[in-house]
Design an enzyme around this catalytic site. Structure first.
Site, PDB file in Angstrom:
ATOM      1  N   PHE A  74      -3.065   1.102   5.016  1.00  0.00           N
ATOM      2  CA  PHE A  74      -3.969   0.455   5.963  1.00  0.00           C
ATOM      3  C   PHE A  74      -3.516   0.581   7.412  1.00  0.00           C
ATOM      4  CE2 PHE A  74      -4.806  -1.470   1.909  1.00  0.00           C
ATOM      5  CZ  PHE A  74      -6.172  -1.648   1.901  1.00  0.00           C
ATOM      6  N   HIS A 131      -4.053  -9.318  -4.876  1.00  0.00           N
ATOM      7  CA  HIS A 131      -5.349  -9.103  -4.236  1.00  0.00           C
ATOM      8  C   HIS A 131      -6.410  -8.593  -5.200  1.00  0.00           C
ATOM      9  CE1 HIS A 131      -2.903  -8.682  -0.277  1.00  0.00           C
ATOM     10  NE2 HIS A 131      -3.232  -9.940  -0.520  1.00  0.00           N
ATOM     11  N   CYS A 146     -28.831  -9.442 -15.403  1.00  0.00           N
ATOM     12  CA  CYS A 146     -29.527 -10.689 -15.083  1.00  0.00           C
ATOM     13  C   CYS A 146     -30.098 -10.674 -13.663  1.00  0.00           C
ATOM     14  CB  CYS A 146     -28.597 -11.887 -15.258  1.00  0.00           C
ATOM     15  SG  CYS A 146     -27.429 -12.121 -13.886  1.00  0.00           S
ATOM     16  N   ALA A 175       0.802  -1.221   0.000  1.00  0.00           N
ATOM     17  CA  ALA A 175       0.000   0.000   0.000  1.00  0.00           C
ATOM     18  C   ALA A 175       0.834   1.270   0.000  1.00  0.00           C
ATOM     19  CB  ALA A 175      -0.939  -0.009   1.211  1.00  0.00           C
ATOM     20  N   THR A 235       5.650  -1.858   1.892  1.00  0.00           N
ATOM     21  CA  THR A 235       4.903  -2.902   2.582  1.00  0.00           C
ATOM     22  C   THR A 235       5.609  -3.273   3.875  1.00  0.00           C
ATOM     23  OG1 THR A 235       4.124  -5.194   2.505  1.00  0.00           O
ATOM     24  CG2 THR A 235       6.055  -4.670   1.172  1.00  0.00           C
ATOM     25  N   THR A 275       0.592   5.622  -1.616  1.00  0.00           N
ATOM     26  CA  THR A 275       0.250   6.738  -0.726  1.00  0.00           C
ATOM     27  C   THR A 275       0.621   8.080  -1.345  1.00  0.00           C
ATOM     28  OG1 THR A 275       2.346   6.418   0.462  1.00  0.00           O
ATOM     29  CG2 THR A 275       0.376   5.403   1.411  1.00  0.00           C
TER      30      THR A 275
END
Length: 240
Positions: free
Chosen positions: A32, A120, A151, A21, A189, A25
């Site tokens: 997170f 992810h 549908c 993440a 990370t 930034t």
């Protein structure tokens, strides 16, 4: 640190970048787990963010899930920052084999990277749970409440929620790139999200570079640790 990072890159031919993440930034997308990150903010519900972003919550409180999702995980106006652009330049130069990302924002592709492994998923891919029809992000953003397919089925974003397994083919691709790499650059990370973080152990090369503002559990194994903002570090090491 910029010179040292540039020297590592110059001596490498099969770099793999593993990012989280913190890479986005600088594009205005919050992370997170930092002090001002998503998990420190009120969800507007009685549930914690990790609960709202779970498979169970999606099934049981679908409208509330989408309300939180649109407000906190989708940034359609975000643009690639110097980190994304530097990695795209490395790929064009034949130095970078792949980007393996935990992010779902699609900014690596927007910057021009072609070999991107999205662990992810992506907010830009959305699928009807009933008939399998694909929809763009705009459909999810336009919908009021729960986005529905023609549908009548619920349209689910192709993002991996808590309680959901990572895609086997995606994991296999990530491991393959890591095994063939001569240099691994890990950036943005904290390496605490599993099973994604465990993938770095598939790397068999010698050079491990860590670019992160905070310490990680892998610092001791790195040949170079850079504490600068990732856009600044990569932008300086990979000139335009």
């Amino acid at each position: 640190m910029g010179n040292e990072l540039a020297e590592v890159i110059a001596a490498s031919n099969r770099i793999v970048f593993f990012g989280g993440a913190g890479v986005s930034t600088e594009s205005g997308i919050p992370d997170f787990r930092s002090g001002g990150g998503l998990y420190s903010q009120d969800t507007g519900t009685s549930f914690a963010p990790e609960e709202v972003l779970s498979h169970s919550f999606f099934l049981q409180h679908t409208a509330d899930f989408f309300d939180y999702y649109r407000r906190n995980l989708v940034y359609p106006d975000a643009k690639p920052n110097p980190a994304h652009r530097a990695l795209a330049r490395l790929e064009r130069a034949g130095k970078l084999s792949a980007v393996i990302t935990q992010n779902i924002d699609g900014l690596h592709q927007a910057a021009g990277s072609e070999h991107v492994v999205e662990l992810h998923g992506s907010v830009h891919r959305n699928t009807c749970l009933r008939c399998g029809r694909s929809y763009p992000l705009a459909t999810v953003l336009r919908a009021e409440g729960v986005p529905l397919c023609s549908c009548g089925g619920v349209i689910k974003p192709d993002v991996v929620l808590y309680e959901e397994a990572l895609d086997g083919d995606v994991l296999e691709a990530a491991v393959s790139y890591l095994r063939d790499a001569d240099t691994l650059i890990v950036g943005g990370t904290s390496l605490v999200v599993y099973p994604a973080a465990a993938l770095v152990h598939a790397f068999g090369g010698e050079q491990v570079v860590l670019i992160n503002k905070a310490a990680t559990g892998m610092d001791h194994a790195a040949s170079l640790v850079v504490r600068e903002p990732i856009g600044e570090a990569l932008g300086a090491a990979v000139p335009e």
